[in-house]
Scaffold this motif. Structure first.
Motif, mmCIF file in Angstrom:
data_model
loop_
_atom_site.group_PDB
_atom_site.id
_atom_site.type_symbol
_atom_site.label_atom_id
_atom_site.label_comp_id
_atom_site.label_asym_id
_atom_site.label_seq_id
_atom_site.Cartn_x
_atom_site.Cartn_y
_atom_site.Cartn_z
ATOM 1 N N TYR A 168 76.703 31.655 -26.283
ATOM 2 C CA TYR A 168 76.132 32.675 -27.160
ATOM 3 C C TYR A 168 75.182 33.480 -26.284
ATOM 4 O O TYR A 168 74.416 32.911 -25.488
ATOM 5 C CB TYR A 168 75.351 32.054 -28.318
ATOM 6 C CG TYR A 168 74.377 33.029 -28.945
ATOM 7 C CD1 TYR A 168 74.826 34.043 -29.787
ATOM 8 C CD2 TYR A 168 73.011 32.971 -28.644
ATOM 9 C CE1 TYR A 168 73.923 34.955 -30.334
ATOM 10 C CE2 TYR A 168 72.122 33.872 -29.194
ATOM 11 C CZ TYR A 168 72.585 34.872 -30.037
ATOM 12 O OH TYR A 168 71.703 35.781 -30.561
ATOM 13 N N ALA A 169 75.212 34.802 -26.402
ATOM 14 C CA ALA A 169 74.361 35.640 -25.553
ATOM 15 C C ALA A 169 73.815 36.828 -26.342
ATOM 16 O O ALA A 169 74.511 37.419 -27.169
ATOM 17 C CB ALA A 169 75.139 36.142 -24.344
ATOM 18 N N MET A 170 72.563 37.144 -26.070
ATOM 19 C CA MET A 170 71.956 38.387 -26.559
ATOM 20 C C MET A 170 71.375 39.117 -25.356
ATOM 21 O O MET A 170 70.577 38.550 -24.607
ATOM 22 C CB MET A 170 70.846 38.134 -27.578
ATOM 23 C CG MET A 170 70.158 39.426 -28.023
ATOM 24 S SD MET A 170 68.686 39.132 -29.051
ATOM 25 C CE MET A 170 69.477 38.658 -30.581
ATOM 26 N N THR A 171 71.781 40.355 -25.164
ATOM 27 C CA THR A 171 71.284 41.155 -24.043
ATOM 28 C C THR A 171 70.671 42.434 -24.588
ATOM 29 O O THR A 171 71.203 43.053 -25.512
ATOM 30 C CB THR A 171 72.405 41.490 -23.053
ATOM 31 O OG1 THR A 171 72.993 40.287 -22.574
ATOM 32 C CG2 THR A 171 71.867 42.276 -21.859
ATOM 33 N N SER A 172 69.535 42.824 -24.000
ATOM 34 C CA SER A 172 68.843 44.044 -24.425
ATOM 35 C C SER A 172 68.443 44.852 -23.198
ATOM 36 O O SER A 172 68.016 44.285 -22.195
ATOM 37 C CB SER A 172 67.609 43.677 -25.251
ATOM 38 O OG SER A 172 66.908 44.843 -25.627
ATOM 39 N N TRP A 173 68.602 46.173 -23.300
ATOM 40 C CA TRP A 173 68.159 47.076 -22.239
ATOM 41 C C TRP A 173 67.056 47.971 -22.777
ATOM 42 O O TRP A 173 67.096 48.425 -23.919
ATOM 43 C CB TRP A 173 69.304 47.961 -21.762
ATOM 44 C CG TRP A 173 70.330 47.257 -20.924
ATOM 45 C CD1 TRP A 173 70.284 45.968 -20.471
ATOM 46 C CD2 TRP A 173 71.562 47.801 -20.446
ATOM 47 N NE1 TRP A 173 71.409 45.673 -19.748
ATOM 48 C CE2 TRP A 173 72.207 46.776 -19.707
ATOM 49 C CE3 TRP A 173 72.175 49.037 -20.567
ATOM 50 C CZ2 TRP A 173 73.455 46.974 -19.105
ATOM 51 C CZ3 TRP A 173 73.414 49.226 -19.965
ATOM 52 C CH2 TRP A 173 74.042 48.214 -19.236
ATOM 53 N N GLU A 179 61.181 52.628 -15.792
ATOM 54 C CA GLU A 179 62.138 51.886 -14.952
ATOM 55 C C GLU A 179 62.962 50.925 -15.812
ATOM 56 O O GLU A 179 62.553 50.516 -16.894
ATOM 57 C CB GLU A 179 61.383 51.123 -13.857
ATOM 58 C CG GLU A 179 60.607 52.048 -12.933
ATOM 59 C CD GLU A 179 59.334 51.417 -12.370
ATOM 60 O OE1 GLU A 179 58.670 52.092 -11.553
ATOM 61 O OE2 GLU A 179 58.999 50.283 -12.749
ATOM 62 N N PHE A 180 64.118 50.534 -15.284
ATOM 63 C CA PHE A 180 65.080 49.733 -16.037
ATOM 64 C C PHE A 180 64.557 48.332 -16.337
ATOM 65 O O PHE A 180 63.976 47.662 -15.490
ATOM 66 C CB PHE A 180 66.380 49.624 -15.236
ATOM 67 C CG PHE A 180 67.438 48.770 -15.884
ATOM 68 C CD1 PHE A 180 68.144 49.231 -16.984
ATOM 69 C CD2 PHE A 180 67.729 47.498 -15.396
ATOM 70 C CE1 PHE A 180 69.113 48.447 -17.585
ATOM 71 C CE2 PHE A 180 68.699 46.713 -15.987
ATOM 72 C CZ PHE A 180 69.389 47.186 -17.082
ATOM 73 N N LEU A 181 64.783 47.898 -17.583
ATOM 74 C CA LEU A 181 64.391 46.552 -18.013
ATOM 75 C C LEU A 181 65.562 45.916 -18.754
ATOM 76 O O LEU A 181 66.196 46.556 -19.607
ATOM 77 C CB LEU A 181 63.182 46.619 -18.953
ATOM 78 C CG LEU A 181 62.709 45.287 -19.539
ATOM 79 C CD1 LEU A 181 62.036 44.437 -18.462
ATOM 80 C CD2 LEU A 181 61.740 45.521 -20.709
#
Length: 209
Positions: A168-173, A179-181
């Motif tokens: 299970y994965a949750m990714t947030s940008w 700058e990129f997070l």
């Protein structure tokens, strides 16, 4: 003769109105074919686009915070504030990336900040489909559960959740100081019921200076 002219004018007027309002079946957009979030098309079955504002992210579970389930971490020269579950250990090994793991080391929180990658809120919100594609590529048989733009403490983030064969994965940008997070939370898919709400709490707790 007058009747024929009147009939002809009615035909022309009807055809003109049909063209203006797009009443032909092939020109009508499908209401079910695409979901638009902050101007991003999360499915590509229809080319029609509409914009809607980013949804407001809920606050972390107050009961969990009050019970001391989390502790506040200040990262990247105290520019980023985030809640991390108590008992998680810092397993970071390189600059610009912070990794926390639980005791079993099956649950991972990875927070990546890239000062060399200049980013704007507009760049982020345009990247929803890109992140969804990356999730599908990175996780075997990934099934997307959520794709949206949210606003957390006044800042925009895109969030994609997925189930895969094993994870299970949750990714947030997002954007930290221009700058990129990236924030990514993963666990075995069998532990999703336990950790999905925690993943949401962590993302919803983010404060950027």
């Amino acid at each position: 003769m007058k009747k024929w002219m009147t009939f002809s004018l009615l035909v022309v007027l009807t055809a003109t109105m049909a063209g203006c309002f797009g009443t032909e079946p092939d020109t009508m957009p499908s209401k079910e074919s695409s979901k638009m979030i902050d101007g991003q098309q999360t499915q590509t079955q229809s080319s029609t686009t509409q914009s809607s504002p980013a949804s407001q992210s809920p606050k972390p579970d107050p009961a969990a915070v009050a019970d001391g389930k989390y502790e506040t971490k200040l990262l990247f020269s105290e520019q980023l504030e985030i809640l991390i579950p108590k008992g998680f250990k810092d397993k970071s090994s390189k600059t610009g990336e912070v990794i926390y793991k639980d005791k079993s080391e099956e649950v991972t929180i990875r927070i990546h900040h890239d000062p060399e990658q200049s980013t704007t809120d507009q760049d982020v919100t345009r990247s929803l489909q890109k992140l969804a594609a990356i999730m599908k590529q990175n996780y075997t048989d990934a099934k997307l559960l959520r794709e949206e733009v949210i606003k957390v403490n006044g800042r925009q983030l895109i969030v994609v959740e997925a189930d895969s064969k094993d994870k299970y994965a949750m990714t947030s940008w997002g954007v930290l100081n221009g700058e990129f997070l990236e924030i990514e939370i993963t666990c075995p898919v069998k532990k999703k019921a336990e950790w999905q709400s925690v993943a949401n709490d962590l993302v919803n707790s983010i404060k950027m200076k």
